[in-house]
Design a protein around this motif. Structure first.
Motif, PDB file in Angstrom:
ATOM      1  N   MET A  88      30.280  65.616  34.868  1.00 18.12           N
ATOM      2  CA  MET A  88      29.244  66.379  35.367  1.00 18.12           C
ATOM      3  C   MET A  88      29.102  66.283  36.734  1.00 18.12           C
ATOM      4  SD  MET A  88      26.741  66.167  31.927  1.00 18.12           S
ATOM      5  CE  MET A  88      25.827  67.426  32.488  1.00 18.12           C
ATOM      6  N   LEU A  89      29.257  65.230  37.299  1.00 24.81           N
ATOM      7  CA  LEU A  89      28.994  65.134  38.574  1.00 24.81           C
ATOM      8  C   LEU A  89      30.022  65.826  39.720  1.00 24.81           C
ATOM      9  CD1 LEU A  89      27.928  61.595  39.448  1.00 24.81           C
ATOM     10  CD2 LEU A  89      26.453  63.535  39.331  1.00 24.81           C
ATOM     11  N   ARG A  90      31.147  66.315  39.002  1.00 19.67           N
ATOM     12  CA  ARG A  90      32.254  67.069  39.825  1.00 19.67           C
ATOM     13  C   ARG A  90      31.901  68.602  39.719  1.00 19.67           C
ATOM     14  NH1 ARG A  90      37.257  63.619  41.238  1.00 19.67           N
ATOM     15  NH2 ARG A  90      36.551  61.757  40.290  1.00 19.67           N
ATOM     16  N   GLU A  91      31.086  68.720  38.714  1.00 17.43           N
ATOM     17  CA  GLU A  91      30.928  70.371  38.688  1.00 17.43           C
ATOM     18  C   GLU A  91      29.963  71.042  39.930  1.00 17.43           C
ATOM     19  OE1 GLU A  91      29.947  70.051  33.786  1.00 17.43           O
ATOM     20  OE2 GLU A  91      28.292  70.418  35.238  1.00 17.43           O
ATOM     21  N   TYR A  92      30.616  71.908  40.345  1.00 15.87           N
ATOM     22  CA  TYR A  92      30.167  72.786  41.464  1.00 15.87           C
ATOM     23  C   TYR A  92      30.284  74.039  41.074  1.00 15.87           C
ATOM     24  CZ  TYR A  92      29.404  74.137  46.136  1.00 15.87           C
ATOM     25  OH  TYR A  92      28.689  74.824  47.526  1.00 15.87           O
ATOM     26  N   ASP A  93      29.120  74.575  40.508  1.00 16.09           N
ATOM     27  CA  ASP A  93      28.941  76.237  40.208  1.00 16.09           C
ATOM     28  C   ASP A  93      28.621  76.919  41.244  1.00 16.09           C
ATOM     29  OD1 ASP A  93      26.667  77.687  38.021  1.00 16.09           O
ATOM     30  OD2 ASP A  93      28.726  78.390  38.388  1.00 16.09           O
ATOM     31  N   PHE A 102      34.114  82.123  52.681  1.00 18.33           N
ATOM     32  CA  PHE A 102      32.504  82.090  52.745  1.00 18.33           C
ATOM     33  C   PHE A 102      31.872  81.294  51.783  1.00 18.33           C
ATOM     34  CE2 PHE A 102      31.801  85.721  55.435  1.00 18.33           C
ATOM     35  CZ  PHE A 102      32.960  86.535  55.377  1.00 18.33           C
ATOM     36  N   ILE A 103      32.502  80.722  50.781  1.00 19.67           N
ATOM     37  CA  ILE A 103      31.745  79.645  49.930  1.00 19.67           C
ATOM     38  C   ILE A 103      31.420  78.465  50.607  1.00 19.67           C
ATOM     39  CG2 ILE A 103      31.652  78.609  47.776  1.00 19.67           C
ATOM     40  CD1 ILE A 103      33.670  81.102  46.908  1.00 19.67           C
ATOM     41  N   PRO A 104      30.414  78.128  50.750  1.00 14.70           N
ATOM     42  CA  PRO A 104      30.017  76.753  51.666  1.00 14.70           C
ATOM     43  C   PRO A 104      30.381  75.614  50.486  1.00 14.70           C
ATOM     44  CG  PRO A 104      28.121  77.665  50.667  1.00 14.70           C
ATOM     45  CD  PRO A 104      28.924  78.793  50.312  1.00 14.70           C
ATOM     46  N   PRO A 105      31.054  74.620  51.132  1.00 17.60           N
ATOM     47  CA  PRO A 105      31.478  73.594  50.389  1.00 17.60           C
ATOM     48  C   PRO A 105      30.325  72.592  50.041  1.00 17.60           C
ATOM     49  CG  PRO A 105      31.761  72.912  52.583  1.00 17.60           C
ATOM     50  CD  PRO A 105      31.041  74.344  52.679  1.00 17.60           C
ATOM     51  N   ARG A 106      30.381  71.694  49.003  1.00 16.35           N
ATOM     52  CA  ARG A 106      29.050  71.210  48.414  1.00 16.35           C
ATOM     53  C   ARG A 106      28.899  69.859  49.391  1.00 16.35           C
ATOM     54  NH1 ARG A 106      28.942  68.210  42.467  1.00 16.35           N
ATOM     55  NH2 ARG A 106      30.523  66.737  43.577  1.00 16.35           N
ATOM     56  N   GLY A 107      27.659  69.357  49.887  1.00 17.94           N
ATOM     57  CA  GLY A 107      27.397  68.605  50.884  1.00 17.94           C
ATOM     58  C   GLY A 107      25.804  68.650  51.237  1.00 17.94           C
ATOM     59  N   ARG A 108      25.518  67.811  52.362  1.00 15.83           N
ATOM     60  CA  ARG A 108      24.164  67.840  52.736  1.00 15.83           C
ATOM     61  C   ARG A 108      23.817  68.742  53.922  1.00 15.83           C
ATOM     62  NH1 ARG A 108      22.289  61.585  52.337  1.00 15.83           N
ATOM     63  NH2 ARG A 108      20.366  62.494  52.628  1.00 15.83           N
ATOM     64  N   THR A 109      24.645  69.712  54.353  1.00 17.11           N
ATOM     65  CA  THR A 109      24.356  70.320  55.588  1.00 17.11           C
ATOM     66  C   THR A 109      23.485  71.392  55.108  1.00 17.11           C
ATOM     67  OG1 THR A 109      26.640  70.895  55.116  1.00 17.11           O
ATOM     68  CG2 THR A 109      26.124  70.740  57.246  1.00 17.11           C
ATOM     69  N   ASP A 110      22.654  71.827  56.208  1.00 18.71           N
ATOM     70  CA  ASP A 110      21.744  72.904  56.214  1.00 18.71           C
ATOM     71  C   ASP A 110      22.382  74.155  55.639  1.00 18.71           C
ATOM     72  OD1 ASP A 110      18.847  73.067  58.169  1.00 18.71           O
ATOM     73  OD2 ASP A 110      19.009  73.866  56.301  1.00 18.71           O
ATOM     74  N   PRO A 115      42.126  62.711  31.237  1.00 13.48           N
ATOM     75  CA  PRO A 115      41.559  63.510  30.546  1.00 13.48           C
ATOM     76  C   PRO A 115      40.043  63.613  30.699  1.00 13.48           C
ATOM     77  CG  PRO A 115      42.232  61.907  29.112  1.00 13.48           C
ATOM     78  CD  PRO A 115      42.905  61.534  30.519  1.00 13.48           C
ATOM     79  N   TRP A 116      39.260  62.504  31.330  1.00 11.32           N
ATOM     80  CA  TRP A 116      37.975  62.464  31.270  1.00 11.32           C
ATOM     81  C   TRP A 116      37.394  63.250  32.344  1.00 11.32           C
ATOM     82  CZ3 TRP A 116      41.132  58.560  32.029  1.00 11.32           C
ATOM     83  CH2 TRP A 116      41.433  58.119  33.271  1.00 11.32           C
ATOM     84  N   LEU A 117      38.256  63.804  33.472  1.00 10.96           N
ATOM     85  CA  LEU A 117      37.793  64.645  34.717  1.00 10.96           C
ATOM     86  C   LEU A 117      37.125  65.688  34.366  1.00 10.96           C
ATOM     87  CD1 LEU A 117      40.357  64.095  37.442  1.00 10.96           C
ATOM     88  CD2 LEU A 117      38.311  63.035  37.414  1.00 10.96           C
ATOM     89  N   GLU A 118      37.628  66.587  33.475  1.00 10.84           N
ATOM     90  CA  GLU A 118      37.377  67.791  33.198  1.00 10.84           C
ATOM     91  C   GLU A 118      35.739  67.601  32.518  1.00 10.84           C
ATOM     92  OE1 GLU A 118      38.399  70.052  29.815  1.00 10.84           O
ATOM     93  OE2 GLU A 118      39.959  68.619  29.271  1.00 10.84           O
ATOM     94  N   PHE A 119      35.437  66.641  31.976  1.00 15.69           N
ATOM     95  CA  PHE A 119      34.042  66.305  31.488  1.00 15.69           C
ATOM     96  C   PHE A 119      33.064  65.691  32.423  1.00 15.69           C
ATOM     97  CE2 PHE A 119      35.573  67.717  27.562  1.00 15.69           C
ATOM     98  CZ  PHE A 119      36.848  67.318  27.289  1.00 15.69           C
TER      99      PHE A 119
END
Lengths: 252, 379
Positions: free
Chosen positions: A229-234, A42-50, A223-227
């Motif tokens: 910020m652009l990959r964060e999807y809350d 149910f959770i929509p993926p991150r993207g530019r869809t309406d 190790p930098w991946l967890e920091f």
């Protein structure tokens, strides 16, 4: 005769009567309500869809769920799925297996069931909303340490064998979902993927590799991946909204 | 405003066509005297005449000059519609345009009561209008036999007929109807471009397309078009601009095989190789070579319409459609001869929402599996 008169404080003076502590009532129903489960598709993926497109898709998903029960399950639970098969003797096909992966979003959501039948490993990918599915039963509801159990392909076959006529394991409604902290033993290398590498982040394997190999695998850590910020999807707020919408619709 | 035309043409020679003061002039300390928009045409022309013969200097004329003495248009010298407006005015303009849009759409909701043009019967030869839609995304659907198909969702958003161009006027074989799609802001377009929308009494549209239409299918400008214009089971052609890929090499653009990665190839792995023969002694026109790929109009023909949602105006069209998500597409009845029988008796000339027909919220094709039904069985 009552012993309260003879009760003494640490000072030696007569103690005041302390009533027993009030019993704590654990409301099982409230606990059940507080535990919310929103199926991950149910959770929509991150993207530019309406978001409107996801709303339209959700309407169809809820409609299907009203007619056909899709139970709550996680990666690591054992399921039995019966599908309509035009080529089977009794037009139905039943398969039991452990859920190894849940993928896809919206109506195209899938889950892969794995089992070893007569020494042959079999994985079947089912679509959750496929109308040919007649029933999905959860035989054993539990979670594992990882989200993706594809490493079971390189593990010893005993970890993927489940009896086709397995009886469902009973569990109480209000209990938390048990996490099976099983550490799986692997077949000797080579494996289909290098599971010891940090990118897979697997906790459920008992690595019996020499220390040197484990250290070498850490060379590929990022190790930098967890920091980043652009990959964060809350998804917390989106999940709240969607949970409210879905639960209200399903109650009707 | 009349003076602007003259000024504009004269300014064009110097290369600065900005209607307002350029930003850099403000940085230099205030507006230059003779170049504000309030100046009348004659005096502006006179001062310009003086300037044309004076040595080029940065401060005298209103546009920045480069090294060579020609005017240089810089990013800072263009303006946007609310650069010279105060915050309050901007908010006010936005509010009144929103209200105006609502009023306009409300006034167009009853086309049948508004003296529509004569309604004719459908004939096998008639070609009717199409519709402009927004591509929302894709979704799987299942048929009653259990087969899965992928469909594209197209949402018909604020689609209105804008103008009727008769056969003689257009010079073509058939008369044309201009149709506009999604609503957009009226501020970034010139007055002349907004004329069409004002005539039709409709907000400004993002995409305006022409449909070639037979004379019995013409519609009065201003009528809204809905998704129910199409019915499930019919076939459509969808046209849109493909996703732009930029400048691409010959392997991606034309599917050439390239050269091997190793075995002695010197600096040649993705090149076209030979471009012509010895005898031809020239390269033919239209030779496939690297260049800009995508961002051109392409049509997908013969796509089946599986489902129509009348409440939200969505068309579920089989297969994929050119263009990225949220792009505007042009949907017409299919011109392929195989589907002539399937497109019989459509709502002609279009579907009127205020007419007698009251459609259910969802219209499905016969073969599609509706989620209200129980699971599919093969008994």
């Amino acid at each position: 005769f009552s012993s309260s008169e003879y009760r003494m404080n640490s000072d030696g003076q007569p103690a005041k009567f302390q009533p027993p502590p009030k019993p704590v009532i654990i409301d099982k129903q409230k606990q059940r309500e507080e535990r919310r489960f929103l199926s991950p598709e149910f959770i929509p993926p991150r993207g530019r869809t309406d978001p409107f497109k996801f709303f339209i898709e959700r309407k169809d998903m809820i409609q299907r769920r009203k007619v056909f029960n899709i139970p709550e399950f996680y990666v690591g639970s054992v399921l039995a799925v019966t599908t309509a098969d035009p080529y089977a003797n009794e037009k139905v096909n039943r398969f039991v297996g452990i859920c190894v992966q849940r993928g896809g979003k919206g109506l195209g959501a899938t889950f892969v069931l794995r089992n070893v039948i007569e020494d042959q490993g079999v994985e079947i990918c089912y679509e959750l909303y496929n109308p040919r599915i007649q029933a999905i039963e959860v035989l054993k509801l539990e979670k594992r340490l990882d989200d993706n159990l594809m490493y079971l392909r390189d593990a010893l076959p005993e970890y993927s064998t489940f009896d086709m006529n397995m009886k469902p394991v009973s569990r109480l409604d209000h209990e938390e979902i048990p996490v099976n902290k099983l550490q799986v033993r692997m077949k000797p290398k080579p494996w289909s993927k290098r599971w010891e590498r940090p990118k897979y982040n697997i906790k459920g394997i008992k690595f019996e590799l020499p220390e040197k190999k484990m250290k070498e695998a850490q060379k590929w850590s990022q190790p930098w991946l967890e920091f980043d910020m652009l990959r964060e999807y809350d998804t917390s707020k989106i999940e709240e909204k969607i949970w409210k919408e879905v639960s209200e619709e399903l109650k009707k | 405003m009349a003076g602007w035309g003259l000024l504009g043409r004269l300014w064009g020679r110097l290369g600065a066509a900005a209607p307002g003061r350029p930003l850099w002039a403000a940085k230099r300390g205030g507006p230059t005297p003779g170049r504000s928009p309030g100046v009348t045409g004659a005096s502006a022309a006179a001062s310009l005449h003086r300037d044309l013969w004076s040595p080029p200097s940065g401060e005298a004329c209103g546009c920045p000059l480069g090294q060579l003495g020609f005017a240089v248009r810089h990013v800072n010298s263009t303006t946007w519609w609310h650069e010279h407006l105060s915050e309050e005015n901007v908010q006010f303009l936005k509010k009144i345009t929103a209200e105006e849009y609502k009023a306009q759409t409300a006034s167009k909701l009853c086309p049948l009561k508004d003296e529509p043009w004569p309604l004719n019967e459908w004939k096998p030869d008639s070609i009717r209008v199409g519709v402009v839609a927004v591509k929302l995304g894709m979704m799987p659907i299942w048929t009653k036999s259990g087969k899965k198909h992928a469909v594209t969702l197209l949402k018909v958003q604020d689609c209105h007929v804008l103008r009727y161009i008769s056969k003689e006027e257009s010079g073509g074989k058939t008369s044309k109807l201009l149709v506009g799609g999604k609503n957009a802001s009226p501020f970034s377009k010139s007055e002349s471009a907004m004329e069409i929308f004002k005539e039709a009494g409709v907000p400004r549209k993002q995409k305006v397309t022409t449909f070639n239409v037979t004379d019995d299918a013409i519609i009065k400008p201003g009528t809204p078009l809905y998704a129910a214009h199409f019915r499930p089971g019919q076939f459509v052609d969808v046209t849109a601009k493909t996703i732009g890929k930029g400048f691409q090499g010959v392997m991606k653009r034309w599917g050439f095989k390239g050269q091997p990665a190793s075995h002695g190839q010197t600096k040649t792995h993705r090149r076209p190789g030979a471009i012509s023969t010895n005898k031809a002694a020239k390269v033919y026109r239209g030779k496939k070579m690297p260049g800009k790929m995508g961002n051109i109009y392409r049509t997908s023909f013969g796509l089946k319409v599986w489902r129509i949602n009348t409440k939200h105006d969505i068309i579920y069209v089989n297969g994929s459609v050119p263009g990225h998500t949220n792009c505007l597409v042009k949907v017409k009845d299919s011109k392929l001869p195989t589907y002539k029988d399937c497109n019989k008796n459509p709502p002609f000339p279009t579907f009127f929402a205020d007419g007698d027909e009251k459609l259910p919220e969802d219209l499905y094709d016969e073969e599609i599996f509706q989620f209200t039904d129980p699971s599919v069985t093969y008994a």
